[in-house]
Design a protein around this motif. Structure first.
Motif, PDB file in Angstrom:
ATOM      1  N   PRO A   1      27.267  93.328  92.041  1.00 25.80           N
ATOM      2  CA  PRO A   1      27.787  93.527  93.406  1.00 25.80           C
ATOM      3  C   PRO A   1      26.860  93.028  94.504  1.00 25.80           C
ATOM      4  O   PRO A   1      27.325  92.616  95.566  1.00 25.80           O
ATOM      5  CB  PRO A   1      27.984  95.048  93.483  1.00 25.80           C
ATOM      6  N   GLU A   2      25.523  93.058  94.256  1.00 27.45           N
ATOM      7  CA  GLU A   2      24.601  92.590  95.306  1.00 27.45           C
ATOM      8  C   GLU A   2      24.757  91.097  95.559  1.00 27.45           C
ATOM      9  O   GLU A   2      24.785  90.651  96.712  1.00 27.45           O
ATOM     10  CB  GLU A   2      23.148  92.901  94.908  1.00 27.45           C
ATOM     11  N   ALA A   3      24.863  90.305  94.474  1.00 30.31           N
ATOM     12  CA  ALA A   3      25.043  88.862  94.637  1.00 30.31           C
ATOM     13  C   ALA A   3      26.356  88.559  95.342  1.00 30.31           C
ATOM     14  O   ALA A   3      26.424  87.671  96.207  1.00 30.31           O
ATOM     15  CB  ALA A   3      25.004  88.174  93.280  1.00 30.31           C
ATOM     16  N   LEU A   4      27.415  89.282  94.984  1.00 30.96           N
ATOM     17  CA  LEU A   4      28.706  89.079  95.640  1.00 30.96           C
ATOM     18  C   LEU A   4      28.625  89.437  97.114  1.00 30.96           C
ATOM     19  O   LEU A   4      29.159  88.709  97.968  1.00 30.96           O
ATOM     20  CB  LEU A   4      29.780  89.924  94.951  1.00 30.96           C
TER      21      LEU A   4
ATOM     22  N   ASN B   1      43.125  93.875  89.717  1.00 30.22           N
ATOM     23  CA  ASN B   1      42.040  94.337  88.852  1.00 30.22           C
ATOM     24  C   ASN B   1      40.822  94.815  89.621  1.00 30.22           C
ATOM     25  O   ASN B   1      40.214  95.825  89.259  1.00 30.22           O
ATOM     26  CB  ASN B   1      41.637  93.216  87.888  1.00 30.22           C
ATOM     27  N   TYR B   2      40.443  94.081  90.666  1.00 29.00           N
ATOM     28  CA  TYR B   2      39.187  94.391  91.364  1.00 29.00           C
ATOM     29  C   TYR B   2      39.386  95.236  92.617  1.00 29.00           C
ATOM     30  O   TYR B   2      38.466  95.938  93.031  1.00 29.00           O
ATOM     31  CB  TYR B   2      38.469  93.094  91.730  1.00 29.00           C
ATOM     32  N   LEU B   3      40.574  95.131  93.229  1.00 26.61           N
ATOM     33  CA  LEU B   3      40.831  95.885  94.456  1.00 26.61           C
ATOM     34  C   LEU B   3      41.794  97.046  94.236  1.00 26.61           C
ATOM     35  O   LEU B   3      41.880  97.949  95.067  1.00 26.61           O
ATOM     36  CB  LEU B   3      41.409  94.971  95.546  1.00 26.61           C
ATOM     37  N   GLY B   4      42.554  96.979  93.150  1.00 27.87           N
ATOM     38  CA  GLY B   4      43.522  98.029  92.881  1.00 27.87           C
ATOM     39  C   GLY B   4      44.719  97.990  93.800  1.00 27.87           C
ATOM     40  O   GLY B   4      45.341  99.028  94.064  1.00 27.87           O
ATOM     41  N   LYS B   5      45.071  96.785  94.286  1.00 30.42           N
ATOM     42  CA  LYS B   5      46.205  96.656  95.211  1.00 30.42           C
ATOM     43  C   LYS B   5      46.771  95.246  95.121  1.00 30.42           C
ATOM     44  O   LYS B   5      46.106  94.335  94.611  1.00 30.42           O
ATOM     45  CB  LYS B   5      45.759  96.953  96.637  1.00 30.42           C
ATOM     46  N   PRO B   6      47.995  95.024  95.628  1.00 28.11           N
ATOM     47  CA  PRO B   6      48.539  93.655  95.677  1.00 28.11           C
ATOM     48  C   PRO B   6      47.719  92.780  96.615  1.00 28.11           C
ATOM     49  O   PRO B   6      47.094  93.269  97.563  1.00 28.11           O
ATOM     50  CB  PRO B   6      49.967  93.864  96.208  1.00 28.11           C
ATOM     51  N   LEU B   7      47.736  91.480  96.377  1.00 27.74           N
ATOM     52  CA  LEU B   7      46.989  90.554  97.214  1.00 27.74           C
ATOM     53  C   LEU B   7      47.430  90.638  98.673  1.00 27.74           C
ATOM     54  O   LEU B   7      46.608  90.533  99.582  1.00 27.74           O
ATOM     55  CB  LEU B   7      47.163  89.124  96.689  1.00 27.74           C
TER      56      LEU B   7
ATOM     57  N   LYS C   1      33.440  80.548  93.052  1.00 23.30           N
ATOM     58  CA  LYS C   1      32.378  79.596  92.687  1.00 23.30           C
ATOM     59  C   LYS C   1      31.799  79.907  91.307  1.00 23.30           C
ATOM     60  O   LYS C   1      31.558  78.993  90.513  1.00 23.30           O
ATOM     61  CB  LYS C   1      31.276  79.623  93.741  1.00 23.30           C
ATOM     62  N   ALA C   2      31.573  81.174  91.002  1.00 18.48           N
ATOM     63  CA  ALA C   2      30.998  81.585  89.708  1.00 18.48           C
ATOM     64  C   ALA C   2      31.418  83.037  89.473  1.00 18.48           C
ATOM     65  O   ALA C   2      30.641  83.966  89.724  1.00 18.48           O
ATOM     66  CB  ALA C   2      29.485  81.447  89.713  1.00 18.48           C
ATOM     67  N   PRO C   3      32.650  83.264  89.016  1.00 17.95           N
ATOM     68  CA  PRO C   3      33.221  84.613  89.028  1.00 17.95           C
ATOM     69  C   PRO C   3      32.509  85.636  88.153  1.00 17.95           C
ATOM     70  O   PRO C   3      32.564  86.833  88.466  1.00 17.95           O
ATOM     71  CB  PRO C   3      34.668  84.397  88.566  1.00 17.95           C
ATOM     72  N   ASN C   4      31.849  85.221  87.096  1.00 18.53           N
ATOM     73  CA  ASN C   4      31.127  86.200  86.288  1.00 18.53           C
ATOM     74  C   ASN C   4      29.730  86.488  86.837  1.00 18.53           C
ATOM     75  O   ASN C   4      29.124  87.496  86.474  1.00 18.53           O
ATOM     76  CB  ASN C   4      31.056  85.746  84.828  1.00 18.53           C
ATOM     77  N   HIS C   5      29.237  85.600  87.689  1.00 24.76           N
ATOM     78  CA  HIS C   5      27.976  85.874  88.393  1.00 24.76           C
ATOM     79  C   HIS C   5      28.238  86.711  89.638  1.00 24.76           C
ATOM     80  O   HIS C   5      27.568  87.731  89.849  1.00 24.76           O
ATOM     81  CB  HIS C   5      27.270  84.569  88.770  1.00 24.76           C
ATOM     82  N   TYR C   6      29.211  86.275  90.443  1.00 21.19           N
ATOM     83  CA  TYR C   6      29.563  87.036  91.648  1.00 21.19           C
ATOM     84  C   TYR C   6      30.639  88.071  91.301  1.00 21.19           C
ATOM     85  O   TYR C   6      31.717  88.100  91.895  1.00 21.19           O
ATOM     86  CB  TYR C   6      30.058  86.093  92.741  1.00 21.19           C
ATOM     87  N   HIS C   7      30.328  88.905  90.337  1.00 21.03           N
ATOM     88  CA  HIS C   7      31.303  89.874  89.823  1.00 21.03           C
ATOM     89  C   HIS C   7      31.149  91.193  90.567  1.00 21.03           C
ATOM     90  O   HIS C   7      30.029  91.708  90.699  1.00 21.03           O
ATOM     91  CB  HIS C   7      31.086  90.072  88.317  1.00 21.03           C
ATOM     92  N   PRO C   8      32.238  91.768  91.052  1.00 24.16           N
ATOM     93  CA  PRO C   8      32.125  92.988  91.861  1.00 24.16           C
ATOM     94  C   PRO C   8      31.608  94.200  91.094  1.00 24.16           C
ATOM     95  O   PRO C   8      31.090  95.133  91.711  1.00 24.16           O
ATOM     96  CB  PRO C   8      33.557  93.220  92.353  1.00 24.16           C
TER      97      PRO C   8
ATOM     98  N   VAL D   1      43.452  79.927  89.196  1.00 25.68           N
ATOM     99  CA  VAL D   1      41.994  79.879  89.273  1.00 25.68           C
ATOM    100  C   VAL D   1      41.375  81.023  88.464  1.00 25.68           C
ATOM    101  O   VAL D   1      41.833  82.163  88.499  1.00 25.68           O
ATOM    102  CB  VAL D   1      41.524  79.924  90.741  1.00 25.68           C
ATOM    103  N   TYR D   2      40.327  80.690  87.718  1.00 28.44           N
ATOM    104  CA  TYR D   2      39.649  81.679  86.884  1.00 28.44           C
ATOM    105  C   TYR D   2      38.853  82.637  87.751  1.00 28.44           C
ATOM    106  O   TYR D   2      38.077  82.226  88.607  1.00 28.44           O
ATOM    107  CB  TYR D   2      38.721  80.969  85.889  1.00 28.44           C
ATOM    108  N   MET D   3      39.034  83.950  87.514  1.00 25.89           N
ATOM    109  CA  MET D   3      38.402  84.973  88.338  1.00 25.89           C
ATOM    110  C   MET D   3      37.582  85.959  87.511  1.00 25.89           C
ATOM    111  O   MET D   3      37.485  87.141  87.832  1.00 25.89           O
ATOM    112  CB  MET D   3      39.477  85.700  89.146  1.00 25.89           C
TER     113      MET D   3
END
Length: 227
Positions: A194-197, A161-167, A183-190, A142-144
């Motif tokens: 970050p507010e939208a996410l 990449n986003y959490l700095g840890k293994p899943l 749903k929209a990874p570049n819109h809900y980007h951390p 899945v595209y993230m």
């Protein structure tokens, strides 16, 4: 008037032929398409992670045959998203089947929202691949979004990449945020939004806790859920 009648009869006949060809092609090309499609980094989700992902992305995943009109489902299932990756994604198969693949890829690129061929392929994929295999492959492909100028594919890469840890080390709250991105990874980007996410993650938490339900088939934003 006769010409109009002939056209009215011809259109459904052409559509049925198109869908029949898609079904036959997908069934006979499944092994080659699967072998040629990038598999991604597959990781085993915990039972709770799997439950969260399915509740958000495909609430009737374990019950449907590839397609669904369940409340909160939207136009795509996990099966149909995976069918797009397997049959119409980066992988290439050769010969006449490859030519048919190029044709269907062109149709999908043109008409994503109304491409019934992809929907037929989802039915074939669901018949040929177990739900467990589908979930594992979807989780891996899945595209993230984009991070540091590179595409992120799969939840394992996203966690690093986003959490700095293994899943496997992600908390439930962190996993909800990853699921919220799909749903929209570049819109809900951390990093970029970050507010939208945070708002989407809050709605998902409310959904998971039973505070609200999706308002119909297309409500993948969970509008009735508090943010």
């Amino acid at each position: 008037m006769k010409r109009l009648r002939r056209v009215a009869l011809l259109v459904p006949a052409v559509l049925l032929a198109y869908l029949a060809l898609a079904a036959v092609w997908a069934w006979t090309s499944f092994d080659d398409a699967l072998a040629s499609a990038p598999a991604g980094e597959q990781v085993e989700l915990s039972a709770r992670q799997a439950a969260i992902l399915v509740r958000v992305e495909d609430p009737s995943f374990y019950d449907h045959a590839g397609l669904s009109i369940a409340s909160g489902q939207g136009v795509a299932t996990i099966s149909s998203a995976l069918a797009r990756e397997v049959f119409l994604g980066e992988g290439r198969i050769g010969g006449m089947r490859g030519a048919v693949q190029a044709f269907y890829r062109g149709v999908f690129d043109c008409c994503k929202r109304i491409d019934l061929g992809r929907d037929v392929m989802a039915l074939v994929l669901d018949a040929r691949m177990s739900k467990r295999e589908q979930l594992a492959r979807y989780t891996a492909s899945v595209y993230m979004g984009t991070h540091a100028g590179k595409q992120v594919k799969g939840l394992a890469q996203a966690a690093r990449n986003y959490l700095g840890k293994p899943l496997a080390a992600a908390s439930e709250e962190e996993f909800i945020r990853l699921a919220a991105m799909i749903k929209a990874p570049n819109h809900y980007h951390p990093v970029c939004n970050p507010e939208a996410l945070a708002q989407r993650a809050a709605r998902i938490r409310a959904l998971l806790s039973g505070q609200c339900e999706p308002d119909g088939w297309f409500d993948t934003d969970f509008r009735t859920c508090p943010a």
